[in-house]
Write a protein that holds these residues in place. Structure first.
Motif, PDB file in Angstrom:
ATOM      1  N   ARG A   1       0.848  -1.201   0.000  1.00 55.92           N
ATOM      2  CA  ARG A   1       0.000   0.000   0.000  1.00 55.92           C
ATOM      3  C   ARG A   1       0.877   1.241   0.000  1.00 55.92           C
ATOM      4  NH1 ARG A   1      -3.994   0.481   4.733  1.00 55.92           N
ATOM      5  NH2 ARG A   1      -1.992   0.392   5.745  1.00 55.92           N
ATOM      6  N   LEU A   2       0.347   2.309  -0.574  1.00 59.17           N
ATOM      7  CA  LEU A   2       1.056   3.585  -0.552  1.00 59.17           C
ATOM      8  C   LEU A   2       1.071   4.117   0.880  1.00 59.17           C
ATOM      9  CD1 LEU A   2      -0.474   5.075  -3.789  1.00 59.17           C
ATOM     10  CD2 LEU A   2       1.899   4.368  -3.463  1.00 59.17           C
ATOM     11  N   PRO A   3       2.173   4.732   1.299  1.00 59.57           N
ATOM     12  CA  PRO A   3       2.268   5.236   2.673  1.00 59.57           C
ATOM     13  C   PRO A   3       1.139   6.200   3.009  1.00 59.57           C
ATOM     14  CG  PRO A   3       4.384   5.414   1.545  1.00 59.57           C
ATOM     15  CD  PRO A   3       3.366   5.016   0.519  1.00 59.57           C
ATOM     16  N   GLY A   4       0.500   5.966   4.140  1.00 67.85           N
ATOM     17  CA  GLY A   4      -0.562   6.848   4.616  1.00 67.85           C
ATOM     18  C   GLY A   4      -1.879   6.734   3.878  1.00 67.85           C
ATOM     19  N   MET A   5      -1.989   5.757   2.994  1.00 71.50           N
ATOM     20  CA  MET A   5      -3.217   5.602   2.202  1.00 71.50           C
ATOM     21  C   MET A   5      -3.638   4.137   2.188  1.00 71.50           C
ATOM     22  SD  MET A   5      -2.227   7.863  -1.138  1.00 71.50           S
ATOM     23  CE  MET A   5      -3.905   8.063  -1.710  1.00 71.50           C
ATOM     24  N   ALA A   6      -4.902   3.919   2.039  1.00 72.21           N
ATOM     25  CA  ALA A   6      -5.404   2.560   1.853  1.00 72.21           C
ATOM     26  C   ALA A   6      -5.590   2.326   0.358  1.00 72.21           C
ATOM     27  CB  ALA A   6      -6.717   2.379   2.606  1.00 72.21           C
ATOM     28  N   ARG A   7      -4.522   2.637  -0.399  1.00 71.10           N
ATOM     29  CA  ARG A   7      -4.568   2.521  -1.851  1.00 71.10           C
ATOM     30  C   ARG A   7      -3.235   1.968  -2.357  1.00 71.10           C
ATOM     31  NH1 ARG A   7      -9.139   4.900  -3.594  1.00 71.10           N
ATOM     32  NH2 ARG A   7      -8.554   4.952  -5.775  1.00 71.10           N
ATOM     33  N   TRP A   8      -3.271   1.356  -3.542  1.00 70.75           N
ATOM     34  CA  TRP A   8      -2.093   0.787  -4.179  1.00 70.75           C
ATOM     35  C   TRP A   8      -1.840   1.518  -5.487  1.00 70.75           C
ATOM     36  CZ3 TRP A   8      -5.384  -1.740  -1.107  1.00 70.75           C
ATOM     37  CH2 TRP A   8      -4.868  -2.651  -0.184  1.00 70.75           C
ATOM     38  N   SER A   9      -0.590   1.684  -5.834  1.00 72.81           N
ATOM     39  CA  SER A   9      -0.219   2.325  -7.093  1.00 72.81           C
ATOM     40  C   SER A   9      -0.668   1.465  -8.270  1.00 72.81           C
ATOM     41  CB  SER A   9       1.297   2.525  -7.147  1.00 72.81           C
ATOM     42  OG  SER A   9       1.711   2.821  -8.468  1.00 72.81           O
ATOM     43  N   ARG A  10      -1.492   2.038  -9.119  1.00 72.54           N
ATOM     44  CA  ARG A  10      -1.987   1.324 -10.301  1.00 72.54           C
ATOM     45  C   ARG A  10      -0.831   0.968 -11.244  1.00 72.54           C
ATOM     46  NH1 ARG A  10      -7.484   1.386 -12.809  1.00 72.54           N
ATOM     47  NH2 ARG A  10      -8.063   2.462 -10.904  1.00 72.54           N
ATOM     48  N   PRO A  11       0.080   1.927 -11.564  1.00 72.21           N
ATOM     49  CA  PRO A  11       1.202   1.561 -12.440  1.00 72.21           C
ATOM     50  C   PRO A  11       2.089   0.459 -11.849  1.00 72.21           C
ATOM     51  CG  PRO A  11       0.998   3.946 -12.320  1.00 72.21           C
ATOM     52  CD  PRO A  11       0.066   3.365 -11.304  1.00 72.21           C
ATOM     53  N   ALA A  12       2.312   0.486 -10.533  1.00 73.51           N
ATOM     54  CA  ALA A  12       3.152  -0.539  -9.907  1.00 73.51           C
ATOM     55  C   ALA A  12       2.485  -1.908  -9.979  1.00 73.51           C
ATOM     56  CB  ALA A  12       3.463  -0.169  -8.457  1.00 73.51           C
ATOM     57  N   VAL A  13       1.192  -1.965  -9.761  1.00 78.09           N
ATOM     58  CA  VAL A  13       0.461  -3.238  -9.845  1.00 78.09           C
ATOM     59  C   VAL A  13       0.504  -3.765 -11.275  1.00 78.09           C
ATOM     60  CG1 VAL A  13      -1.830  -4.312  -9.674  1.00 78.09           C
ATOM     61  CG2 VAL A  13      -1.018  -2.776  -7.860  1.00 78.09           C
ATOM     62  N   HIS A  14       0.274  -2.892 -12.250  1.00 80.15           N
ATOM     63  CA  HIS A  14       0.294  -3.316 -13.650  1.00 80.15           C
ATOM     64  C   HIS A  14       1.702  -3.778 -14.050  1.00 80.15           C
ATOM     65  CE1 HIS A  14      -3.694  -1.514 -15.151  1.00 80.15           C
ATOM     66  NE2 HIS A  14      -3.725  -1.601 -13.831  1.00 80.15           N
ATOM     67  N   ALA A  15       2.741  -3.088 -13.557  1.00 79.18           N
ATOM     68  CA  ALA A  15       4.122  -3.491 -13.867  1.00 79.18           C
ATOM     69  C   ALA A  15       4.434  -4.846 -13.245  1.00 79.18           C
ATOM     70  CB  ALA A  15       5.107  -2.426 -13.381  1.00 79.18           C
ATOM     71  N   TRP A  16       3.955  -5.075 -12.023  1.00 77.72           N
ATOM     72  CA  TRP A  16       4.187  -6.362 -11.356  1.00 77.72           C
ATOM     73  C   TRP A  16       3.552  -7.496 -12.162  1.00 77.72           C
ATOM     74  CZ3 TRP A  16       0.959 -10.015  -8.935  1.00 77.72           C
ATOM     75  CH2 TRP A  16       1.618 -10.968  -8.148  1.00 77.72           C
TER      76      TRP A  16
ATOM     77  N   ASP B   1       8.867 -10.403 -11.585  1.00 77.15           N
ATOM     78  CA  ASP B   1      10.313 -10.197 -11.664  1.00 77.15           C
ATOM     79  C   ASP B   1      10.624  -8.749 -11.272  1.00 77.15           C
ATOM     80  OD1 ASP B   1      12.799  -9.212 -13.018  1.00 77.15           O
ATOM     81  OD2 ASP B   1      12.938 -11.316 -13.622  1.00 77.15           O
ATOM     82  N   ALA B   2      11.331  -8.570 -10.145  1.00 77.30           N
ATOM     83  CA  ALA B   2      11.567  -7.231  -9.594  1.00 77.30           C
ATOM     84  C   ALA B   2      12.375  -6.346 -10.539  1.00 77.30           C
ATOM     85  CB  ALA B   2      12.267  -7.333  -8.242  1.00 77.30           C
ATOM     86  N   LEU B   3      13.398  -6.897 -11.194  1.00 76.73           N
ATOM     87  CA  LEU B   3      14.220  -6.097 -12.101  1.00 76.73           C
ATOM     88  C   LEU B   3      13.405  -5.652 -13.313  1.00 76.73           C
ATOM     89  CD1 LEU B   3      16.923  -4.873 -12.910  1.00 76.73           C
ATOM     90  CD2 LEU B   3      17.536  -7.079 -13.918  1.00 76.73           C
ATOM     91  N   LEU B   4      12.656  -6.560 -13.890  1.00 75.16           N
ATOM     92  CA  LEU B   4      11.816  -6.216 -15.040  1.00 75.16           C
ATOM     93  C   LEU B   4      10.740  -5.216 -14.636  1.00 75.16           C
ATOM     94  CD1 LEU B   4      11.100  -6.542 -17.986  1.00 75.16           C
ATOM     95  CD2 LEU B   4       9.853  -8.633 -17.400  1.00 75.16           C
ATOM     96  N   MET B   5      10.177  -5.387 -13.450  1.00 74.45           N
ATOM     97  CA  MET B   5       9.170  -4.448 -12.947  1.00 74.45           C
ATOM     98  C   MET B   5       9.760  -3.041 -12.867  1.00 74.45           C
ATOM     99  SD  MET B   5       7.116  -4.769  -9.396  1.00 74.45           S
ATOM    100  CE  MET B   5       6.263  -3.395  -8.683  1.00 74.45           C
ATOM    101  N   ARG B   6      10.982  -2.923 -12.333  1.00 68.16           N
ATOM    102  CA  ARG B   6      11.644  -1.615 -12.239  1.00 68.16           C
ATOM    103  C   ARG B   6      11.881  -1.029 -13.625  1.00 68.16           C
ATOM    104  NH1 ARG B   6      14.941   2.124 -11.339  1.00 68.16           N
ATOM    105  NH2 ARG B   6      16.954   2.419 -10.528  1.00 68.16           N
ATOM    106  N   GLN B   7      12.303  -1.868 -14.574  1.00 69.69           N
ATOM    107  CA  GLN B   7      12.537  -1.386 -15.932  1.00 69.69           C
ATOM    108  C   GLN B   7      11.248  -0.900 -16.575  1.00 69.69           C
ATOM    109  OE1 GLN B   7      14.494  -4.739 -17.744  1.00 69.69           O
ATOM    110  NE2 GLN B   7      16.520  -4.059 -17.076  1.00 69.69           N
ATOM    111  N   ILE B   8      10.151  -1.571 -16.312  1.00 67.28           N
ATOM    112  CA  ILE B   8       8.859  -1.144 -16.849  1.00 67.28           C
ATOM    113  C   ILE B   8       8.473   0.218 -16.271  1.00 67.28           C
ATOM    114  CG2 ILE B   8       6.367  -1.634 -16.817  1.00 67.28           C
ATOM    115  CD1 ILE B   8       7.166  -4.648 -16.975  1.00 67.28           C
ATOM    116  N   LEU B   9       8.708   0.379 -14.975  1.00 64.70           N
ATOM    117  CA  LEU B   9       8.295   1.621 -14.310  1.00 64.70           C
ATOM    118  C   LEU B   9       9.212   2.798 -14.590  1.00 64.70           C
ATOM    119  CD1 LEU B   9       7.191   0.165 -10.873  1.00 64.70           C
ATOM    120  CD2 LEU B   9       5.714   1.220 -12.587  1.00 64.70           C
TER     121      LEU B   9
END
Length: 95
Positions: free
Chosen positions: A41-56, A62-70
Motif C-alpha cells: 500500500r502507498l504510505p498513509g493511504m489505503a490505496r495501491w499504485s496502479r502503475p506498480a500493480v500493472h508493472a508487477w 520479476d523485480a528487475l523487469l518491474m523496475r525497468q517497466i516503471l
C-alpha cells in the motif's frame, strides 16, 4: 490544487477486482504476494499504485523487469579511457 489519486491508484475492492480475487482471498494471500514483490500500500493511504500493480503483473513478479517497466532500463556507464595526452597533462610524471 488537489492531487487526483483515483485514476493513479486502486482501492482494495478495485485491486481485488483487477487481480480476479475476492477480498477475503486477497487478505489471506497478501503477505505472500508482498513477499514475492507485489506492491505494498502507498504510505498513509489505503490505496495501491496502479502503475506498480500493472508493472508487477506484466513482469510476472520479476523485480528487475518491474523496475525497468516503471522507470526504464539502467543507463549504461561508458567505459572511457583517458588519452595519453590527458594523462600527461593532468597526471604529469605520475603517468
Amino acid at each position: 490544487m488537489t492531487l487526483q489519486t483515483a485514476s493513479k491508484t486502486y482501492n482494495r475492492s478495485e485491486l481485488c477486482e483487477a487481480l480476479g480475487l475476492s477480498e477475503n482471498n486477497f487478505d489471506r494471500l497478501r503477505k505472500k504476494l508482498e513477499a514475492e514483490g507485489f506492491p505494498t500500500r502507498l504510505p498513509g493511504m489505503a490505496r495501491w499504485s496502479r502503475p506498480a500493480v500493472h508493472a508487477w503483473i506484466a513482469a510476472n513478479g520479476d523485480a528487475l523487469l518491474m523496475r525497468q517497466i516503471l522507470v526504464g532500463p539502467e543507463p549504461e556507464t561508458p567505459n572511457i579511457e583517458p588519452s595519453a595526452s590527458l594523462l600527461q597533462k593532468y597526471a604529469g610524471a605520475a603517468a
